[in-house]
Design an enzyme around this catalytic site. Structure first.
Site, PDB file in Angstrom:
ATOM      1  N   PHE A  86     -66.113   2.622  21.941  1.00 52.62           N
ATOM      2  CA  PHE A  86     -65.134   2.771  20.865  1.00 52.62           C
ATOM      3  C   PHE A  86     -65.162   4.208  20.377  1.00 52.62           C
ATOM      4  O   PHE A  86     -66.238   4.787  20.207  1.00 52.62           O
ATOM      5  CB  PHE A  86     -65.465   1.842  19.688  1.00 52.62           C
ATOM      6  CG  PHE A  86     -65.413   0.395  20.032  1.00 52.62           C
ATOM      7  CD1 PHE A  86     -64.219  -0.307  20.008  1.00 52.62           C
ATOM      8  CD2 PHE A  86     -66.565  -0.287  20.392  1.00 52.62           C
ATOM      9  CE1 PHE A  86     -64.167  -1.650  20.333  1.00 52.62           C
ATOM     10  CE2 PHE A  86     -66.530  -1.636  20.713  1.00 52.62           C
ATOM     11  CZ  PHE A  86     -65.322  -2.318  20.687  1.00 52.62           C
ATOM     12  N   VAL A 130     -73.038  -1.284  23.503  1.00 56.65           N
ATOM     13  CA  VAL A 130     -71.877  -0.770  22.777  1.00 56.65           C
ATOM     14  C   VAL A 130     -72.070   0.743  22.649  1.00 56.65           C
ATOM     15  O   VAL A 130     -73.169   1.206  22.340  1.00 56.65           O
ATOM     16  CB  VAL A 130     -71.764  -1.407  21.377  1.00 56.65           C
ATOM     17  CG1 VAL A 130     -70.614  -0.792  20.586  1.00 56.65           C
ATOM     18  CG2 VAL A 130     -71.609  -2.919  21.475  1.00 56.65           C
ATOM     19  N   GLU A 131     -71.003   1.482  22.897  1.00 54.08           N
ATOM     20  CA  GLU A 131     -71.022   2.934  22.709  1.00 54.08           C
ATOM     21  C   GLU A 131     -70.012   3.293  21.629  1.00 54.08           C
ATOM     22  O   GLU A 131     -68.924   2.737  21.581  1.00 54.08           O
ATOM     23  CB  GLU A 131     -70.613   3.656  24.001  1.00 54.08           C
ATOM     24  CG  GLU A 131     -70.424   5.151  23.834  1.00 54.08           C
ATOM     25  CD  GLU A 131     -69.823   5.836  25.054  1.00 54.08           C
ATOM     26  OE1 GLU A 131     -69.593   7.060  24.972  1.00 54.08           O
ATOM     27  OE2 GLU A 131     -69.572   5.166  26.076  1.00 54.08           O
ATOM     28  N   ILE A 132     -70.413   4.210  20.764  1.00 54.22           N
ATOM     29  CA  ILE A 132     -69.483   4.809  19.804  1.00 54.22           C
ATOM     30  C   ILE A 132     -69.472   6.301  20.146  1.00 54.22           C
ATOM     31  O   ILE A 132     -70.530   6.911  20.327  1.00 54.22           O
ATOM     32  CB  ILE A 132     -69.945   4.613  18.344  1.00 54.22           C
ATOM     33  CG1 ILE A 132     -70.206   3.140  18.025  1.00 54.22           C
ATOM     34  CG2 ILE A 132     -68.923   5.232  17.389  1.00 54.22           C
ATOM     35  CD1 ILE A 132     -68.991   2.262  17.953  1.00 54.22           C
TER      36      ILE A 132
END
Length: 170
Positions: A86, A130-132
């Site tokens: 995201f 999850v990657e930000i």
């Protein structure tokens, strides 16, 4: 009209990802309270436990595992593992929030041609990565045939529209 070679299946957008969970309730809490997704109505005809959430133009469908204890438990945060990414407005704000929520994460940085992209990687309750990131800093440069553009949806829609016009004209 000729068949489109750039989009042979005439795909419009990503609709959802499905994730098998040890606990649908824990995963709802994570995706709602950490990532800001909103629970939405799920068809009542399903004969298995699950939940649907929506945010940022896409859905996340959570499916209750039939055997939660047999699911692998990932503890190491490996940025090269399967993940969803995201884009955010402020990496500093994200990092502060993750620290406040006591969520373990790994920081990474990509550099290309003087452009820096910061990344934070962490797990959901089931170990899904999850990657930000601030990936919009990095231009999307096709290997052939199109001009460089950013990751932003507006630019992508404009290029896809131009491709459709070319297909119709051929």
């Amino acid at each position: 009209m000729k068949e489109s070679t750039g989009n042979p299946l005439l795909i419009k957008s990503l609709n959802h990802i499905s994730l098998v969970c040890r606990s649908v309730e824990e995963s709802i809490d994570f995706y709602q309270n950490v990532l800001g997704f909103v629970p939405i109505r799920r068809p009542g005809s399903f004969d298995f436990d699950g939940a649907w959430l929506f945010g940022y133009g896409m859905g996340i469908h959570l499916l209750q595992s039939e055997d939660p204890e047999s699911m692998p438990k990932k503890t190491e945060i490996n940025p090269k593992d399967n993940h969803i990414s995201f884009q955010c407005e402020s990496m500093g704000a994200v990092e502060k929030k993750l620290k406040d929520m006591e969520i373990s994460y790994v920081r990474s940085m990509v550099e290309e041609g003087g452009i820096h992209v910061d990344q934070l990687f962490f797990h959901d309750p089931d170990g899904f990565m999850v990657e930000i990131c601030d990936c919009d800093n990095l231009p999307v440069i096709p290997l052939a045939g199109e001009m460089a553009r950013s990751c932003s949806r507006v630019n992508l829609q404009m290029v896809q529209h131009q491709q459709q016009i070319r297909v119709i004209q051929q």
